[in-house]
Design an enzyme around this catalytic site. Structure first.
Site, PDB file in Angstrom:
ATOM      1  N   ARG A 125     -48.823   0.091 -12.532  1.00  8.86           N
ATOM      2  CA  ARG A 125     -48.598   0.183 -11.073  1.00  8.86           C
ATOM      3  C   ARG A 125     -49.560  -0.781 -10.409  1.00  8.86           C
ATOM      4  O   ARG A 125     -50.778  -0.645 -10.520  1.00  8.86           O
ATOM      5  CB  ARG A 125     -48.831   1.611 -10.585  1.00  8.86           C
ATOM      6  CG  ARG A 125     -48.821   1.730  -9.074  1.00  8.86           C
ATOM      7  CD  ARG A 125     -48.767   3.159  -8.572  1.00  8.86           C
ATOM      8  NE  ARG A 125     -47.453   3.733  -8.739  1.00  8.86           N
ATOM      9  CZ  ARG A 125     -46.975   4.772  -8.025  1.00  8.86           C
ATOM     10  NH1 ARG A 125     -47.715   5.328  -7.091  1.00  8.86           N
ATOM     11  NH2 ARG A 125     -45.772   5.243  -8.231  1.00  8.86           N
ATOM     12  N   HIS A 156     -39.486  -0.281  -7.556  1.00  8.99           N
ATOM     13  CA  HIS A 156     -39.893   1.011  -8.133  1.00  8.99           C
ATOM     14  C   HIS A 156     -38.734   1.530  -9.001  1.00  8.99           C
ATOM     15  O   HIS A 156     -38.083   2.524  -8.676  1.00  8.99           O
ATOM     16  CB  HIS A 156     -40.230   1.988  -7.006  1.00  8.99           C
ATOM     17  CG  HIS A 156     -41.015   3.186  -7.434  1.00  8.99           C
ATOM     18  ND1 HIS A 156     -41.474   3.368  -8.728  1.00  8.99           N
ATOM     19  CD2 HIS A 156     -41.439   4.278  -6.734  1.00  8.99           C
ATOM     20  CE1 HIS A 156     -42.141   4.498  -8.794  1.00  8.99           C
ATOM     21  NE2 HIS A 156     -42.132   5.072  -7.604  1.00  8.99           N
ATOM     22  N   GLN A 198     -38.448   5.345 -10.294  1.00  5.16           N
ATOM     23  CA  GLN A 198     -38.036   6.286  -9.261  1.00  5.16           C
ATOM     24  C   GLN A 198     -36.517   6.310  -9.141  1.00  5.16           C
ATOM     25  O   GLN A 198     -35.889   7.372  -9.035  1.00  5.16           O
ATOM     26  CB  GLN A 198     -38.665   5.882  -7.914  1.00  5.16           C
ATOM     27  CG  GLN A 198     -38.240   6.749  -6.750  1.00  5.16           C
ATOM     28  CD  GLN A 198     -38.765   8.167  -6.842  1.00  5.16           C
ATOM     29  OE1 GLN A 198     -39.956   8.377  -7.014  1.00  5.16           O
ATOM     30  NE2 GLN A 198     -37.879   9.154  -6.741  1.00  5.16           N
ATOM     31  N   ASP A 237     -38.004   6.488   2.925  1.00  2.49           N
ATOM     32  CA  ASP A 237     -39.332   6.306   2.332  1.00  2.49           C
ATOM     33  C   ASP A 237     -40.290   6.035   3.490  1.00  2.49           C
ATOM     34  O   ASP A 237     -39.850   5.785   4.628  1.00  2.49           O
ATOM     35  CB  ASP A 237     -39.285   5.119   1.336  1.00  2.49           C
ATOM     36  CG  ASP A 237     -40.615   4.858   0.636  1.00  2.49           C
ATOM     37  OD1 ASP A 237     -41.462   5.771   0.590  1.00  2.49           O
ATOM     38  OD2 ASP A 237     -40.802   3.723   0.132  1.00  2.49           O
ATOM     39  N   CYS A 248     -38.452   9.692  -1.978  1.00  7.75           N
ATOM     40  CA  CYS A 248     -39.230   9.504  -3.210  1.00  7.75           C
ATOM     41  C   CYS A 248     -40.556  10.249  -3.176  1.00  7.75           C
ATOM     42  O   CYS A 248     -41.124  10.533  -4.220  1.00  7.75           O
ATOM     43  CB  CYS A 248     -39.445   8.022  -3.477  1.00  7.75           C
ATOM     44  SG  CYS A 248     -40.263   7.165  -2.112  1.00  7.75           S
ATOM     45  N   ARG A 293     -38.055  12.830 -12.279  1.00 11.21           N
ATOM     46  CA  ARG A 293     -38.919  11.742 -12.755  1.00 11.21           C
ATOM     47  C   ARG A 293     -39.301  11.995 -14.215  1.00 11.21           C
ATOM     48  O   ARG A 293     -39.322  11.084 -15.041  1.00 11.21           O
ATOM     49  CB  ARG A 293     -40.201  11.646 -11.900  1.00 11.21           C
ATOM     50  CG  ARG A 293     -39.997  11.292 -10.435  1.00 11.21           C
ATOM     51  CD  ARG A 293     -39.472   9.885 -10.260  1.00 11.21           C
ATOM     52  NE  ARG A 293     -40.293   8.884 -10.905  1.00 11.21           N
ATOM     53  CZ  ARG A 293     -41.379   8.324 -10.354  1.00 11.21           C
ATOM     54  NH1 ARG A 293     -41.752   8.645  -9.139  1.00 11.21           N
ATOM     55  NH2 ARG A 293     -42.075   7.405 -11.004  1.00 11.21           N
TER      56      ARG A 293
HETATM   57  N1  NVA Z   1     -42.867   2.424  -0.714  1.00 15.15           N
HETATM   58  C1  NVA Z   1     -43.870   3.368  -1.152  1.00 15.15           C
HETATM   59  C2  NVA Z   1     -43.359   4.164  -2.298  1.00 15.15           C
HETATM   60  C3  NVA Z   1     -44.306   5.218  -2.797  1.00 15.15           C
HETATM   61  C4  NVA Z   1     -43.768   5.990  -3.972  1.00 15.15           C
HETATM   62  C5  NVA Z   1     -45.124   2.590  -1.538  1.00 15.15           C
HETATM   63  O1  NVA Z   1     -44.999   1.541  -2.190  1.00 15.15           O
HETATM   64  O2  NVA Z   1     -46.219   3.026  -1.198  1.00 15.15           O
HETATM   65  N1   CP Z   2     -42.625   8.682  -5.797  1.00 19.70           N
HETATM   66  C1   CP Z   2     -43.746   8.284  -6.407  1.00 19.70           C
HETATM   67  O1   CP Z   2     -43.787   7.276  -7.105  1.00 19.70           O
HETATM   68  O2   CP Z   2     -44.805   9.105  -6.203  1.00 19.70           O
HETATM   69  P1   CP Z   2     -46.303   8.795  -6.617  1.00 19.70           P
HETATM   70  O3   CP Z   2     -46.781   7.650  -5.748  1.00 19.70           O
HETATM   71  O4   CP Z   2     -47.044  10.072  -6.315  1.00 19.70           O
HETATM   72  O5   CP Z   2     -46.357   8.431  -8.059  1.00 19.70           O
END
Ligand code: NVA
Ligand code: CP
Length: 306
Positions: free
Chosen positions: A101, A128, A131, A222, A262, A290
């Protein structure tokens, strides 16, 4: 079908058949019908916060019988500037599979270039994909199949919007993305989605949330400011408020529509508390999925199933 040894950097790394295979496997694993085992080690290299992704990957690996090493940049030499290429070549010798990540998709691609083990995108600024595998599983559970349904994403044209565009394109779901003109999905991702879409899939990009939600089977949103954009959050609220999922928007969707998010959610911003806690929401099933989707993904990439 085998996905052994492959990377998942983008949802577009999968074919329509790969996704159907993974969704079927995830559903079988969820029912306890398929129980592969392994002794391999997954590394988690997360430069951003995570609850669901971190825990679901960890539990998935434990349930398969494998092990997990949680590697934060601060506890490795990454934070002291060791190059990605060097880190990748070393971790490749220890780990069997890695989930990353990070911010830049290019950093993920560079790691994958230097590591022979499977590399999984656990969220970048661009995508992502894990997800969306869980999202598709949730939609399939709710409606029995995916092809011909319409999913409407309202809000920021971000990583979620991008992976949903690709996921819907590959599964024959029509997708409408409604975002302010200044925050629409990247044209290169929209073009890619159109290029890989299976026959008759409609892809619509608009700034009109009401039009986009009309008759839709899935409403999705989101956060309006993603990780790394925290300082933009306040200024974005008035721009994005017309894109909130609330009871009015939900009323214009299909009567059996489901609502997905998400998570984490900001109640009162991109979604109202009433809708998030309401009868159309499938958000907790979505979060649970997930685990099942990633267990199927890990099993496939590690070659435990074919
Ligand atoms: N768009 C959000 C998704 C979090 C799961 C982010 O990147 O922070
Ligand atoms: N939806 C998701 O990826 O959640 P986290 O950021 O908690 O992993």
């Amino acid at each position: 079908m085998t996905l052994k040894g492959r990377d998942l950097l983008s949802l577009a790394d999968l074919t329509a058949e790969d996704i159907q295979f993974l969704l079927t496997l995830a559903a079988q694993m969820k029912q306890g019908l398929v129980k592969p085992t392994c002794h391999q080690v997954l590394g988690l290299l997360f430069s951003k916060a995570s609850t669901r992704t971190r825990v679901s990957f960890t539990v998935a690996m434990y349930q398969l019988g494998g092990q997990v090493i949680d590697l934060h940049p601060n506890v490795t030499q990454v934070s002291r500037g060791e190059p990605i290429a060097d880190t990748a070549r070393v971790l490749d010798r220890y780990l069997d599979i890695v989930a990353i990540r990070t911010f830049r998709q290019e950093d993920l691609q560079e790691f994958a270039h230097y590591a022979a083990i499977p590399v999984i995108n656990a969220l970048t600024d661009l995508e992502h994909p894990c997800q969306v595998l869980a999202d598709l599983l949730t939609v399939q559970e709710s409606f029995g199949s995916l092809t011909g349904l319409t999913l409407t994403y309202v809000g920021d044209g971000n990583n979620m919007a991008h992976s949903l565009l690709l996921g819907c394109a590959l599964t024959g779901m029509n997708i409408r993305v409604a975002s302010p003109k200044s925050h629409q999905p990247l044209p290169k991702v929209v073009e890619l989605a159109r290029a890989i879409a299976i026959a008759n899939t409609e892809i619509t990009i608009t700034d009109d949330p009401s039009m986009a939600a009309r008759g839709s089977h899935v409403l999705y949103t989101d956060v309006w400011a993603s990780m790394g954009q925290e300082e933009l959050a306040q200024a974005r609220i008035p721009i994005f408020l017309p894109y909130q999922i609330n009871s009015t928007l939900l009323a214009s969707a299909d009567p059996n529509a489901i609502v997905l998010h998400c998570l984490p959610a900001h109640r009162g911003e991109e979604i109202t508390n009433t809708v998030l806690e309401g009868t159309h929401a499938r958000i907790w099933d979505q979060a649970e999925n997930r685990l099942h989707a990633q267990k199927a993904l890990l099993s496939s990439l590690l070659g435990l199933v074919a």
